[in-house]
Scaffold this active site. Structure first.
Site, short mmCIF file in Angstrom:
data_model
loop_
_atom_site.label_atom_id
_atom_site.label_comp_id
_atom_site.label_asym_id
_atom_site.label_seq_id
_atom_site.Cartn_x
_atom_site.Cartn_y
_atom_site.Cartn_z
N ASP A 69 0.82 -1.21 0.00
CA ASP A 69 0.00 0.00 0.00
C ASP A 69 0.86 1.26 0.00
O ASP A 69 0.54 2.24 -0.64
CB ASP A 69 -0.91 0.03 1.24
CG ASP A 69 -2.03 -1.00 1.14
OD1 ASP A 69 -2.22 -1.54 0.03
OD2 ASP A 69 -2.67 -1.26 2.16
N GLU A 145 -7.43 -29.34 -21.09
CA GLU A 145 -7.50 -28.18 -20.18
C GLU A 145 -8.84 -28.18 -19.47
O GLU A 145 -9.80 -28.75 -19.98
CB GLU A 145 -7.45 -26.86 -20.99
CG GLU A 145 -6.13 -26.56 -21.61
CD GLU A 145 -6.21 -25.32 -22.52
OE1 GLU A 145 -7.25 -24.63 -22.54
OE2 GLU A 145 -5.22 -25.08 -23.20
N LYS A 147 -12.36 -26.71 -18.65
CA LYS A 147 -13.29 -25.78 -19.28
C LYS A 147 -13.91 -24.97 -18.15
O LYS A 147 -14.82 -25.41 -17.45
CB LYS A 147 -14.37 -26.49 -20.08
CG LYS A 147 -15.27 -25.54 -20.82
CD LYS A 147 -16.13 -26.25 -21.84
CE LYS A 147 -16.84 -25.27 -22.74
NZ LYS A 147 -17.78 -24.41 -22.03
N ASP A 149 -16.03 -22.37 -16.20
CA ASP A 149 -17.38 -21.89 -16.44
C ASP A 149 -17.50 -20.41 -16.09
O ASP A 149 -17.92 -20.04 -15.00
CB ASP A 149 -18.36 -22.72 -15.60
CG ASP A 149 -19.77 -22.63 -16.14
OD1 ASP A 149 -19.96 -22.06 -17.23
OD2 ASP A 149 -20.68 -23.13 -15.47
N TYR A 255 -6.09 -18.51 -22.36
CA TYR A 255 -5.93 -19.82 -23.01
C TYR A 255 -5.59 -19.81 -24.49
O TYR A 255 -5.37 -20.87 -25.06
CB TYR A 255 -7.13 -20.74 -22.73
CG TYR A 255 -8.49 -20.20 -23.16
CD1 TYR A 255 -8.80 -20.05 -24.51
CD2 TYR A 255 -9.45 -19.87 -22.21
CE1 TYR A 255 -10.04 -19.57 -24.90
CE2 TYR A 255 -10.69 -19.38 -22.60
CZ TYR A 255 -10.98 -19.23 -23.94
OH TYR A 255 -12.19 -18.75 -24.32
N LYS A 342 -18.23 -32.49 -21.89
CA LYS A 342 -19.09 -31.87 -20.88
C LYS A 342 -19.44 -32.87 -19.79
O LYS A 342 -19.87 -33.99 -20.08
CB LYS A 342 -20.39 -31.38 -21.54
CG LYS A 342 -20.22 -30.14 -22.40
CD LYS A 342 -20.25 -28.86 -21.55
CE LYS A 342 -20.09 -27.61 -22.37
NZ LYS A 342 -21.33 -27.09 -22.91
N CYS A 436 -58.18 -22.63 -3.49
CA CYS A 436 -56.97 -21.81 -3.63
C CYS A 436 -56.38 -21.58 -2.24
O CYS A 436 -57.08 -21.13 -1.34
CB CYS A 436 -57.34 -20.49 -4.28
SG CYS A 436 -56.01 -19.28 -4.23
N CYS A 439 -56.80 -17.52 -1.53
CA CYS A 439 -58.09 -16.85 -1.35
C CYS A 439 -59.22 -17.81 -0.95
O CYS A 439 -60.30 -17.36 -0.61
CB CYS A 439 -58.48 -16.08 -2.60
SG CYS A 439 -59.00 -17.14 -3.96
N CYS A 454 -57.10 -21.35 -9.71
CA CYS A 454 -58.02 -20.68 -8.79
C CYS A 454 -59.06 -19.97 -9.65
O CYS A 454 -58.72 -19.29 -10.61
CB CYS A 454 -57.23 -19.67 -7.95
SG CYS A 454 -58.25 -18.41 -7.18
N CYS A 460 -58.70 -12.72 -6.40
CA CYS A 460 -57.71 -13.53 -5.68
C CYS A 460 -56.45 -12.70 -5.47
O CYS A 460 -55.85 -12.22 -6.42
CB CYS A 460 -57.38 -14.79 -6.46
SG CYS A 460 -56.01 -15.71 -5.73
P1 AMP Z 1 -19.27 -23.17 -25.59
O1 AMP Z 1 -19.73 -21.80 -25.19
O2 AMP Z 1 -19.88 -24.28 -24.78
O3 AMP Z 1 -19.33 -23.39 -27.05
O4 AMP Z 1 -17.73 -23.25 -25.22
C1 AMP Z 1 -16.83 -22.29 -25.67
C2 AMP Z 1 -16.45 -21.43 -24.52
O5 AMP Z 1 -15.78 -22.18 -23.53
C3 AMP Z 1 -15.46 -20.39 -24.90
O6 AMP Z 1 -16.08 -19.27 -25.49
C4 AMP Z 1 -14.85 -20.06 -23.57
O7 AMP Z 1 -15.61 -19.03 -22.96
C5 AMP Z 1 -15.05 -21.28 -22.71
N1 AMP Z 1 -13.81 -21.90 -22.22
C6 AMP Z 1 -13.57 -22.19 -20.93
N2 AMP Z 1 -12.37 -22.75 -20.76
C7 AMP Z 1 -11.82 -22.84 -21.99
C8 AMP Z 1 -10.58 -23.35 -22.48
N3 AMP Z 1 -9.69 -23.88 -21.66
N4 AMP Z 1 -10.35 -23.27 -23.79
C9 AMP Z 1 -11.28 -22.73 -24.63
N5 AMP Z 1 -12.46 -22.25 -24.23
C10 AMP Z 1 -12.73 -22.30 -22.93
ZN ZN Z 2 -57.09 -17.61 -5.33
#
Ligand code: AMP
Ligand code: ZN
Length: 695
Positions: A69, A145, A147, A149, A255, A342, A436, A439, A454, A460
């Site tokens: 800081d 790798e 994936k 979310d 990535y 998936k 209901c 009411c 209802c 109501c």
């Molecule tokens: P989808 O939307 O299911 O077609 O998957 C593609 C999306 O997966 C990409 O647009 C990325 O946002 C996401 N994603 C997450 N991890 C990875 C990864 N390791 N390599 C490529 N895409 C990835």
């Molecule tokens: Zn009702």
């Protein structure tokens, strides 16, 4: 847990020690020449960048928060004194931008495709086999790798400095969210190694632990919690106020690199190394040749995914060799050199504690199971929908049952099955009530319908409340600041009895309500007032006529110029309209036959709400035979709805792009039509542009 605090310019109270700079005089103002200031600034920036990297990317801090800081404040003060020395990649420039009115659009230099999916081992084998076939040999390395979310982002660096961060959008055009991107500490504002021009992609996400904390804070402030980390991340990145984004715990993993040849990259592995050297966090990855080993790894991660600090929804399998990637190419939707394995939806067992009934806008009684809370795909689940009576009977769901639950679609969990072997005999069968629950009016199950309703349509309280909520909702009258809490109070105080009464409220009515300040009351009254000018089709939709959705409302508003004409329409003539079937026609006619509804409409008239086509600016554009083609998924319409809409305005929806096509509307994941349209010079519209175009 350590956390660095970032001070906004001007906050230097208690600021004394200044490292190498000698302080003189009472003012505490350092005596520096511009030259030595510049030198010191550069030195500080280097140090800060180094420690940010240690802390955020490597998670291995070498100094205390206080020390960090102190350096930050020194830099801020020097920059304040010498504003001409501020650069956009200075560590001080992560926060503090002005809120924006809207994001500008960014056309991606290369389309962002999505990934093909593999839902089981067989589909992984087919993917690998296709790669073998197209490559003509089987000596191929794959990189696995996580994936992650979250949501993808594209970062652009020029001479080593971050100049832009954008979202994926529809794959072709995204939004420029640079100020928000800059707040993410794992995104370097300046590259570590070489000052190159580079464009790269990665995933923005929120770690599970940070997500829990964020939601807790929101709940403490009585704000709606986010459904899952991905929604939280996406919502934060699309915040117009970067100060808010800065307070959200966003993280980033890189990535891929665009135009890898330019950076002499030959393999994906090298890409990841380069990204790591340049200061990014990168994904876990492993290299395999054997498809059975790949499958084994995918299955291992299926079991272990919960142990990671962030959510993953699969494993991405990518060809390592970049030249081979070029050779394999892509379909209109996704590259042929990668696939996303998936994970199957998680299923967990829990107990049904109770079954509760809610009454909706149209009087439908919907049973919902209250569950003993369980963790499912990263969020805590405590309810599951049971749809209707038949569903309960079919699955033989009883209160007290042990059940298997999974998430259906995005968030709403459902009951897969009852674990009958675990029944104790104490379980209670559930009967749909014949009155209901709100009411007390008798309920009715119409022929051919699974739902029970209802019958008290005029008074109501539940139907009334839901009807008003529908009226003010975003796609209807869009009255901001008038939500469930306020509506409940207004109903309780008998200040309103139906949605038309909203227009007769004044500030004085609102102020005595709990927790409402004068200014806030004023804003709400203004929002209600403003909604009088909404387009006619929105009003029709807002009335809440059963079966009349947004699309039908548009068609009706196009065919009938005002509410009186619509109210007099006969069933036969309504059925003549394209897309209006007997069910909708019947429903419209019976809506207007109801005295209560006619009274509400009279009140709307008296209030001055727009009830015709011509009064406000909603003359929709006449399309006069213009040809529209759609590709990809739209947010607000199904493909059919969009086509109907075009038709209702006199345009012609067609399915193929040709020289005759006037517009191509491209949603998420557009197909090959887009390329085609580009080639032929057809105007391409995003969903937003399409909507704006129709206004
Ligand atoms: P989808 O939307 O299911 O077609 O998957 C593609 C999306 O997966 C990409 O647009 C990325 O946002 C996401 N994603 C997450 N991890 C990875 C990864 N390791 N390599 C490529 N895409 C990835
Ligand atoms: Zn009702």
């Amino acid at each position: 847990m350590l956390s660095f605090t970032f001070f906004k310019s001007g906050d230097y109270s208690g600021y004394k020690e200044m490292g190498d700079i000698i302080m003189t005089g009472d003012m505490g103002k350092p005596e520096t020449s511009p030259e030595s200031a510049e030198q010191r600034i550069n030195e500080l920036r280097e140090k800060i960048r180094y420690h940010e990297y240690q802390y955020y990317v490597l998670n291995e801090p070498e100094i205390s928060d206080a020390e960090f800081d102190r350096m930050m404040r020194e830099l801020e003060q020097l920059e304040q004194e010498y504003p001409e020395l501020i650069t956009s990649d200075s560590p001080t420039q992560r926060v503090g931008g002005e809120p924006l009115d809207e994001f500008s659009k960014v056309t991606h230099s290369e389309q962002m495709l999505s990934l093909g999916n593999a839902f089981d081992a067989g589909e992984v084998r087919s993917f690998v086999d296709r790669v073998y076939r197209l490559a003509g040999h089987r000596d191929i390395e794959f990189i696995l790798e996580h994936k992650i979310d979250g949501l993808s982002a594209i970062l652009t660096y020029e001479e080593g400095s971050l100049v832009r961060g954008a979202t994926r959008g529809n794959g072709l055009v995204g939004e420029d969210v640079t100020p928000n991107i800059k707040t993410i500490h794992t995104i370097p504002l300046k590259l570590k190694k070489e000052a190159v021009d580079i464009e790269l992609r990665g995933e923005i996400f929120i770690k599970k632990e940070d997500f829990e904390r964020l939601n807790q804070q929101r709940m403490d402030r009585e704000e709606e919690p986010f459904a899952n980390p991905r929604n939280a991340a996406a919502g934060s990145v699309r915040q117009l106020d970067p100060d808010i984004a800065a307070r959200r715990p966003l993280d980033f993993i890189a990535y891929s690199v665009l135009d890898p040849k330019r950076h002499s990259l030959k393999q994906h592995e090298e890409t990841l190394e380069l990204l790591e050297e340049q200061g990014f966090k990168i994904n876990w990855y492993e290299k395999y040749k054997d498809v059975e080993q790949i499958i084994k790894k995918c299955e291992e991660w299926t079991a272990q995914r919960n142990e990671l600090p962030f959510e993953i929804d699969g494993i991405v399998i990518k060809v390592n060799d970049l030249a081979l990637r070029d050779q394999l190419g892509a379909t209109s939707k996704s590259p042929r050199w990668a696939v996303a394995y998936k994970f199957p939806a998680q299923k967990k067992t829990t107990t049904i504690q109770d079954i509760k009934i809610s009454v909706g806008r149209t009087g439908a009684l919907t049973p919902t199971a209250r569950l003993e809370p369980v963790e499912l795909d990263g969020s805590t689940v405590s309810r599951a929908t049971l749809h209707n009576e038949d569903e309960i009977r079919k699955k033989d769901v009883r209160i007290g049952d042990r059940v298997l639950v999974q998430k259906a679609g995005d968030v709403i969990p459902e009951i897969v099955k009852v674990i009958t072997e675990q029944r104790t005999g104490q379980e209670e069968k559930f009967e749909m009530p014949d009155h209901c629950p709100v009411c007390g009016a008798p309920v009715l199950r119409e022929e051919d319908e699974a739902v029970v309703r209802c019958t008290n349509i005029t008074s109501c309280p539940a139907q009334k409340r839901e009807g008003i909520l529908h009226f003010v909702s975003r796609n209807a009258m869009n009255i901001e600041g008038v939500g469930p809490a306020l509506i409940d109070q207004l109903l309780a105080e008998e200040l309103i009895d139906d949605f038309a009464d909203l227009y007769f409220l004044n500030k004085k009515d609102l102020i005595p309500l709990e927790r409402l300040a004068e200014k806030s009351a004023e804003n709400k009254i203004k929002a209600i007032e403003d909604s009088k000018e909404r387009e006619f089709f929105r009003v029709i939709f807002a009335l809440g006529i059963r079966h009349v959705g947004q699309n039908a409302a548009r068609i009706l508003s196009g065919a009938y110029t005002d509410i009186d004409r619509l109210a007099e329409a006969e069933k036969e003539e309504l059925k003549e309209l394209s897309e209006i079937g007997p069910v909708i026609a019947e429903s419209v006619v019976s809506y207007f036959q109801e005295t209560h509804n006619r009274e509400v409409i009279e009140k709307l008239k008296k209030a001055g709400v727009n009830l015709s086509q011509n009064k406000t600016g909603d003359q929709q554009r006449e399309l006069e035979g213009e040809r529209f083609v759609f590709t990809g998924a739209l947010d607000n319409y199904t493909r059919n709805e969009a086509q109907d809409l075009v038709r209702s305005l006199g345009g012609r929806p067609t399915s193929r792009v040709s020289g005759q096509t006037d517009y191509l509307v491209a949603g998420e994941n557009p197909g090959s039509k887009l390329e085609e349209a580009r080639k032929l010079g057809v105007t391409v519209l995003s969903e937003e542009e399409f909507e704006a175009f129709l206004k």
